[in-house]
Design a protein around this motif. Structure first.
Motif, PDB file in Angstrom:
ATOM      1  N   ILE C 370      61.278  57.324  52.930  1.00 25.22           N
ATOM      2  CA  ILE C 370      61.017  56.363  51.855  1.00 25.22           C
ATOM      3  C   ILE C 370      60.637  57.101  50.570  1.00 25.22           C
ATOM      4  O   ILE C 370      61.152  56.810  49.491  1.00 25.22           O
ATOM      5  N   TYR C 371      59.765  58.100  50.704  1.00 24.24           N
ATOM      6  CA  TYR C 371      59.410  58.881  49.517  1.00 24.24           C
ATOM      7  C   TYR C 371      60.634  59.573  48.949  1.00 24.24           C
ATOM      8  O   TYR C 371      60.809  59.668  47.738  1.00 24.24           O
ATOM      9  N   PHE C 372      61.475  60.071  49.846  1.00 23.45           N
ATOM     10  CA  PHE C 372      62.669  60.772  49.385  1.00 23.45           C
ATOM     11  C   PHE C 372      63.551  59.809  48.607  1.00 23.45           C
ATOM     12  O   PHE C 372      64.049  60.136  47.529  1.00 23.45           O
ATOM     13  N   LEU C 373      63.724  58.598  49.160  1.00 22.34           N
ATOM     14  CA  LEU C 373      64.535  57.588  48.470  1.00 22.34           C
ATOM     15  C   LEU C 373      63.966  57.297  47.089  1.00 22.34           C
ATOM     16  O   LEU C 373      64.696  57.210  46.104  1.00 22.34           O
ATOM     17  N   GLU C 573      54.609  45.156  40.829  1.00 24.26           N
ATOM     18  CA  GLU C 573      53.921  46.450  40.902  1.00 24.26           C
ATOM     19  C   GLU C 573      54.553  47.401  41.902  1.00 24.26           C
ATOM     20  O   GLU C 573      54.050  48.497  42.125  1.00 24.26           O
ATOM     21  N   LEU C 574      55.668  46.960  42.481  1.00 25.13           N
ATOM     22  CA  LEU C 574      56.335  47.786  43.493  1.00 25.13           C
ATOM     23  C   LEU C 574      56.587  49.193  42.982  1.00 25.13           C
ATOM     24  O   LEU C 574      56.352  50.185  43.668  1.00 25.13           O
ATOM     25  N   GLY C 575      57.066  49.276  41.744  1.00 23.07           N
ATOM     26  CA  GLY C 575      57.424  50.582  41.198  1.00 23.07           C
ATOM     27  C   GLY C 575      56.231  51.470  40.979  1.00 23.07           C
ATOM     28  O   GLY C 575      56.236  52.647  41.327  1.00 23.07           O
ATOM     29  N   SER C 576      55.162  50.878  40.397  1.00 21.19           N
ATOM     30  CA  SER C 576      54.013  51.729  40.078  1.00 21.19           C
ATOM     31  C   SER C 576      53.319  52.214  41.346  1.00 21.19           C
ATOM     32  O   SER C 576      52.607  53.208  41.311  1.00 21.19           O
ATOM     33  N   ASP C 577      53.569  51.507  42.469  1.00 22.84           N
ATOM     34  CA  ASP C 577      52.993  51.993  43.721  1.00 22.84           C
ATOM     35  C   ASP C 577      53.625  53.313  44.139  1.00 22.84           C
ATOM     36  O   ASP C 577      53.035  54.081  44.888  1.00 22.84           O
ATOM     37  N   TYR C 578      54.864  53.535  43.688  1.00 29.36           N
ATOM     38  CA  TYR C 578      55.571  54.712  44.179  1.00 29.36           C
ATOM     39  C   TYR C 578      55.671  55.820  43.152  1.00 29.36           C
ATOM     40  O   TYR C 578      56.049  56.926  43.475  1.00 29.36           O
TER      41      TYR C 578
END
Lengths: 409, 246, 651
Positions: C370-373, C573-578
């Motif tokens: 998931i982090y890689f994606l 906030e999905l984006g800022s979580d990652y």
């Protein structure tokens, strides 16, 4: 050539005079000491804004002058608030507890008092034990010392690690952001010892003070104005002399400064720690006016807003930072506070509560693109101060570094 | 003449490319030396090693009478020990005045505490004025150095180097982009400087090197190819093959 | 009287049935008529047992009817029938033995048996033995499930007896496994139990652990002087050691009534407060009672005067503790069995530990993917181009919302995902190109300003999403074939959606490598990022290449958004979580190298899972420690795991 420091920087006098005028004006118009035109809650807003201006000065020192875009200074601001909040909360709870225990016939023992305070404070996180970090909370003097020491120490350790490994530019920004995130996440835990996401509350009540909030808010406004004036003076003094030359040199060409024999890391660390301490003092003045502090205040977004203020105000000049912070934060509270009138467009009504952030974001892009000097640039136009003609080359830490790279090839 | 700097057996590899290959070099007090060589010969990397910017994979760099190893020192400490460096392109602090630039370079305590409380003394100011005179920038003291012409910036940088009072000056292509008169002036400054300290000049321009009239070291593929007077090295067959012949 | 007579007759008949082959179940029922009608959970046991043990084929039908509230008792003679409700408040009675309809009778003349849930459970246990041999495999399966849920000693025999007739190999295996488990738990023969434990040890089934754990569960007890006979002692405890504090030990004594309760501080206080007279307590002035020492002295005097229970001193507590022995004991009397169970559990624990590590590895791998994606788009825009895009997270969010909108239009989840992926790519590609053209290209070589400008875009986009979609989370439903998990055993399992994300990450890696190494765009991108002027002079249009490369990075972020949306809820906030983790991934891995990003994602994923495993209650702390670790890691490798060296690194 031999002129006094104030004479060399007439803007300092202007600034201090304006600040004094502002403070006097608010005092005269306030509910606490004047004719009552300005409500106490607005006095608090103004006082908080002064604190934000102070941290903006610190941000300008580290970013505008030293070229380190720190996205973590609100961590120090928040920590400062937490430190003073611990004493405020402890002392006030202690007074209430002592008061209620004195009702009973048998006088309370010391441990009974401490247990009762612990219960009061940590009941919300299901604990009653005092964590170790509260060890100085009963002493105002020690806790005031902690306001500067704890954030200063954090900045010292973090800065030492970061600068030592020569992390620079964007990487450093991301690293500072990570630091803030780590701290905020840590404080969000219930067992962090600082009441998790409940934070510390009731900070507006000064223990042992019977004066009304009308008066207290004015005291804090004065203190904030004084701190801002002192901070501004300190920052102006730091950047005016040879030290200022060196840190501006670091901003523009780090390697060159190093080859001049200056230990760049030590300078960066000094400025980083100093600005962290200024930020912490600003925070310690801000949160008693806000009344509550919780970990959300430390979230990375807050520090980025700080950068936004300084950029909009104009970095590399201290008054720019103050103008930016005051203007944007006041506008922001005006728009988000629901005071701004909605704009009806027939099919859709623009509610500023919803659209302010969009506006801020876009105006920020515009400022970066079209007015990189920020609003301070307007003052340049007025005072006819011109920046040197660089034959199209750009000023700035990264552009400078680029030139250095080219030089080496 | 005692040895001021001795570099021996130094090698550096970047991603498998050997930029410096078993290089040895030494220079004494108050000596002027020109270093020439084709592009990629390792001239800049050599300077990087001496000033501490690049750490070599092997070899020794010994400095001064006390024979200190420069490899263990940071760039700032090396500069404080007395190594001054001038970059190829003028790198002065363009947002600051000529005076500020020179004051920053003056040989004074470099610690942050000392700098923070620093107040220029009369002799400091006299030194700055004197330096400005030497580099022909007396009238420009109050100007931002970004406004100076290219040649003036070069001189300002040399002036800053002199203000540092280094025992060893490393100068990278000082004459690049200068008019003939400016070159002459530069030559004078360097020759004057070399009377009291060691100066290493990296240069492409043979005319300029000839005017310096000093010992010449030719670098090729990261190693010393030849050393001696300019006439001596220009008659060396190896040098002609790799450098001058083409 | 008549009923009594009948009952007597029934008893007689039952006695008969022991010798002569009885074919009717009615007598058995009549024998227990009273208890059946009384329908009390406490007394019903023998009745159910008798029916079940009658050995009659009808017994099953009787029990089933009873459990289903279909058994009725005729009030006139007390006979039991199966009843079906008919018209006119009548009930059609059916004889249990013959299955014939006896006739319809008015409801008022009947009594319906309504067993409560407790009784129904007992009946169904009794029924199990019949169901185990039922011709219908589904019923046999039900019976096994029922035994698993509610194991009992009495079920062991019927279970063993049902092996012979079992034809289904799967069911037979289940039965045999269950028999082993029941043997461990309930067999009367110790050696059989030990054999069963040894047979099963090393098995990972949760059922086995559920069987063994009660065997090794201990209860803490105290006894005067010595441990009583016949107790299977697990451990003798000494107070003050091994997490067994003296306070706990003394509390046990108090609870057993073996020692007087200790007087806590607030009890002292209350006692003092109750005995204030004239500003004094037992002669002590109130003012000096603000410390424990004086309070205790006052209390002791009160106790001496008989006004309070006597104070228990520390010496008394120690003496009491010394006079008693504390121990943990097993419920099971047989030490051999408990020993074998402990050994087996230890063996299982080792194996479970190994499998848990494997599970952790799988977990970490899926987190890493998931982090890689999330980071792979950044690896292009930040890693290759050097553009810091703080709005990258918002591109991920845009991709996820695109998926959500598509699902609103196309209800079929499979098709909608297939449509959403290219659409999300297109949307974010366009957004990326627009952003590059409008903002970023003016800011090349000014990374800090790019950071701030893109951050402005990020907050604007985030707020825009909030204005359009609201603050609540929107679901992005995965297609049905991605539901469920791949189960390897009771410990290791991995959901299909995670496998899909892992595969997607691999595909993206392949696509990235292909584009960068094998296509014209990749070549031009590398050329432009290394030396834009040179590239331009060779006929490459740097503006176009930058635009396309940035669009590509953004488009990949959009596709990643769809994948992440399937796994997490879609919010603004999905984006800022990652975003912070994504940057960390790229920085830790080493900028400008896709393998570095892969390693970075793997390291961060494993690290986070590892820390969570060490401190499982607290994901917040885990993230804190992870960031601290990364900050320290960067000390040692400032340029990341895979660092470019030398001049190419460009200080």
């Amino acid at each position: 050539m031999q002129r006094s420091f104030i004479a060399k920087n007439p803007s300092i006098l202007i600034f201090l005079a304006l600040l004094a005028l502002f403070t006097l004006g608010v005092t005269v118009l306030s509910e606490g000491f004047g004719i009552g035109v300005i409500s106490t809650s607005f006095v608090k807003t103004l006082g908080k804004t002064l604190c934000l201006c102070l941290i903006a000065v610190a941000m300008d020192l580290i970013w505008g002058f030293t070229g380190i875009l720190s996205l973590g200074h609100f961590a120090f601001f928040g920590l400062g608030g937490y430190m003073i909040g611990m004493w405020l909360m402890y002392e006030r709870t202690r007074m209430i507890v002592v008061d209620s225990l004195s009702q009973s016939e048998i006088p309370a023992t010391q441990s009974e008092i401490v247990d009762a305070i612990g219960n009061q404070i940590f009941g919300v996180v299901g604990s009653s034990e005092f964590p170790l970090i509260w060890i100085f909370a009963d002493s105002l003097f020690l806790q005031l010392l902690m306001v500067v020491l704890v954030p200063g120490l954090l900045a010292l350790v973090f800065g030492w690690l970061a600068f030592r490994s020569r992390v620079t530019g964007v990487y450093l920004s991301i690293l500072t952001q990570a630091m803030t995130l780590a701290l905020a996440l840590y404080l969000f835990q219930n067992d962090s010892g600082l009441r998790g996401n409940n934070g510390l509350s009731g900070l507006q009540n000064l223990p042992g003070v019977t004066a009304s909030q009308d008066a207290v808010s004015m005291w804090f406004l004065w203190a904030s104005a004084f701190a801002l004036g002192a901070g501004y003076l300190l920052a102006a003094w730091v950047v005016s002399g040879k030290f200022g030359s060196v840190i501006k040199g670091i901003r523009d060409n780090e390697a060159r400064v190093r080859f001049l024999g200056y230990s760049v890391e030590a300078y960066k660390l000094t400025v980083f720690t100093l600005t962290a301490c200024i930020a912490a003092i600003a925070g310690a003045l801000y949160y008693p006016q806000a009344g509550i502090i919780n970990p959300a205040e430390i979230a990375p977004i807050a520090s980025i807003y700080l950068a936004v203020w300084v950029a909009i105000g104009g970095r590399g000049r201290l008054y720019g930072a103050v103008i930016g912070a005051a203007l944007v934060s006041l506008l922001s509270s005006w728009f988000t506070g629901g005071q701004a009138p909605d704009i009806p467009l027939g099919v859709y009504t623009i509610k500023w509560v919803d659209w302010w952030l969009v506006l801020l974001g876009l105006s920020f892009v515009l400022v970066t693109l079209f007015a990189p000097k920020g609003m301070g640039g307007l003052i340049d136009l007025w005072t006819d101060r011109r920046s040197p003609d660089r034959h199209g080359a750009d000023l700035g830490p990264d552009a400078g570094a680029l030139r250095e790279q080219e030089a080496e090839q | 003449m005692s040895t001021l700097l001795e570099v021996s057996g130094v090698s550096v590899t970047f991603d498998g490319f050997r930029a410096i290959n078993n290089l040895s070099f030494s220079i004494g007090d108050a000596e002027l030396r020109a270093v020439i060589g084709p592009n990629g010969a390792g001239k800049t990397t050599f300077m990087d090693i001496v000033t501490g910017k690049t750490k070599p994979d092997e070899g020794r760099v010994i400095w001064g009478e006390k024979s200190i190893s420069l490899l263990k020192l940071s760039e700032a400490k090396i500069a404080q020990a007395g190594v001054g460096r001038k970059f190829q392109k003028p790198t002065v602090f363009e947002d600051q005045t000529v005076e500020e630039n020179l004051t920053m370079a003056l040989k004074k305590p470099r610690g942050w505490m000392a700098v923070l409380t620093y107040k220029p003394t009369a002799s400091d100011r006299a030194k700055v004025v004197d330096l400005a005179k030497q580099i022909g920038l007396t009238d420009a003291l109050e100007r931002k150095s970004g406004e100076l012409s290219h040649g003036q910036k070069q001189w300002l940088e040399i002036g800053m180097l002199l203000a540092q009072e280094p025992r060893l000056l490393l100068v990278d292509e000082p004459a690049a982009g200068m008019t003939p008169e400016e070159r002459e002036h530069t030559t004078d400054i360097l020759l004057e400087a070399a009377k009291t300290r060691a100066v290493v000049v990296v240069e492409h321009d043979m005319e300029f090197v000839r005017r310096l009239n000093c010992r010449v070291t030719v670098l090729h593929e990261g190693a010393v190819l030849a050393e001696g007077s300019l006439d001596h090295v220009t008659s060396n067959q190896d040098v002609i093959d790799v450098y001058l012949g083409r | 009287m008549k009923q009594l007579l009948l009952a007597a007759l029934a008893v007689l008949l039952v006695c008969f049935s022991a010798t002569a082959q009885e074919t009717s179940i009615q007598p058995v029922l009549q024998e227990h008529q009273e208890t059946i009608l009384k329908s009390s959970r406490k007394t019903i046991g023998p009745a159910i047992d008798a029916i079940a043990a009658s050995g009659l084929p009808q017994a099953q039908a009787v029990l089933e009817a009873w459990a289903n509230k279909e058994m009725w008792s005729r009030e006139s003679d007390g006979q039991f029938f199966k009843g079906e409700e008919a018209e006119d408040k009548q009930v059609r009675l059916i004889d249990f033995d013959t299955g014939d309809v006896v006739g319809a009778i008015a409801k008022s003349d009947l009594k319906q048996l309504k067993p409560n849930s407790g009784i129904r459970a007992m009946i169904s246990t009794a029924l199990v033995r019949f169901q185990l041999m039922d011709p219908d495999p589904a019923k046999r399966q039900d019976a096994l499930t029922s035994i698993q849920r509610d194991p009992e000693a009495s079920l062991l025999e019927p279970l063993r007896a049902s092996f012979e007739s079992e034809t289904d190999p799967v069911l037979l295996a289940q039965k045999q496994r269950l028999e082993r488990l029941l043997t461990i738990g309930y067999d009367t023969d110790t050696s059989a139990r030990i054999t069963a434990i040894d047979d099963m040890s090393g098995d990972l089934g949760v059922d086995l652990r559920a069987t063994l754990n009660p065997l090794v569960a201990t209860t803490r007890a105290v006894a005067p002087e010595a441990v009583p006979e016949g107790i299977n002692v697990a451990k003798i405890l000494s107070p003050g050691e091994d997490d067994f504090t003296e306070a706990q030990a003394y509390d046990m004594l108090v609870a057993k009534g073996l020692a007087p309760p200790r007087i806590p501080d607030d009890a002292i206080r209350n006692a003092l407060a109750d005995n204030i007279s004239g500003g004094r307590v037992a002669g002590f002035p109130l003012a000096i009672l603000d410390n424990d020492e004086n309070r205790r002295a006052a209390y002791i005097r009160l106790a001496e005067e008989g006004l309070a229970p006597p104070f228990v001193t520390e010496e008394q507590i120690q003496a009491s503790l010394g006079q008693h022995v504390f121990f943990d004991s097993y419920a099971d009397r047989s030490p051999e069995v408990t020993e074998a169970a402990v050994a087996a559990l230890r063996k299982i624990d080792t194996k479970v530990g190994l499998n848990q590590s494997l599970d952790l590895v799988l977990d970490a791998l899926s987190l890493a993917s998931i982090y890689f994606l999330a980071a792979i788009g950044l690896a292009i825009t930040f890693g290759v181009m050097g553009v810091i895009n703080m709005a990258h997270g918002e591109f991920i969010m845009m991709g996820a919302y695109t998926g959500y909108v598509v699902q609103q239009i196309i209800p079929d989840h499979t098709i909608s995902i297939i449509v959403a992926i290219p659409l999300a790519f297109a949307v974010t590609f366009a957004a990326g190109v627009a952003m590059e053209r409008l903002v970023i290209r003016w800011l090349y070589s000014r990374p800090l300003e790019t950071l701030l400008a893109t951050f402005g875009i990020s907050i604007a986009l985030q707020q825009l999403a909030k204005n359009i979609f609201g603050t609540q989370a929107r679901p992005l439903t995965s297609p049905g074939w991605l539901d469920g998990a791949l189960v390897m055993n009771d410990v290791v399992s991995i959901s299909y959606i995670r496998i899909a994300i892992f595969v997607l990450a691999l595909i993206f890696l392949g696509v990235f490598l292909f584009i960068m190494k094998r296509t014209r765009l990749g070549l031009e991108t590398r050329a432009v990022t290394q030396n834009p002027r040179m590239a331009a002079s060779m006929g490459i249009n740097p503006g176009r290449v930058n635009m396309l490369t940035f669009g590509l990075g953004s488009g990949i972020a959009g596709v990643a958004g769809v994948a992440i949306g399937l796994y997490a809820k879609v919010t603004s906030e999905l984006g800022s979580d990652y975003i912070v983790q994504s940057f960390m991934t790229v920085v830790v891995g080493g900028v400008g190298n896709i393998w570095g990003t892969l390693l970075g994602a793997t390291m961060i994923g494993f690290l986070q899972k590892g820390i969570e495993w060490l401190n499982p209650s607290n994901t917040l702390a885990a993230q804190t420690y992870m960031i601290v670790f990364i900050i320290i890691f960067i000390q040692f490798r400032p340029r990341g795991i895979i660092a470019l060296k030398g001049r190419a690194a460009g200080d």
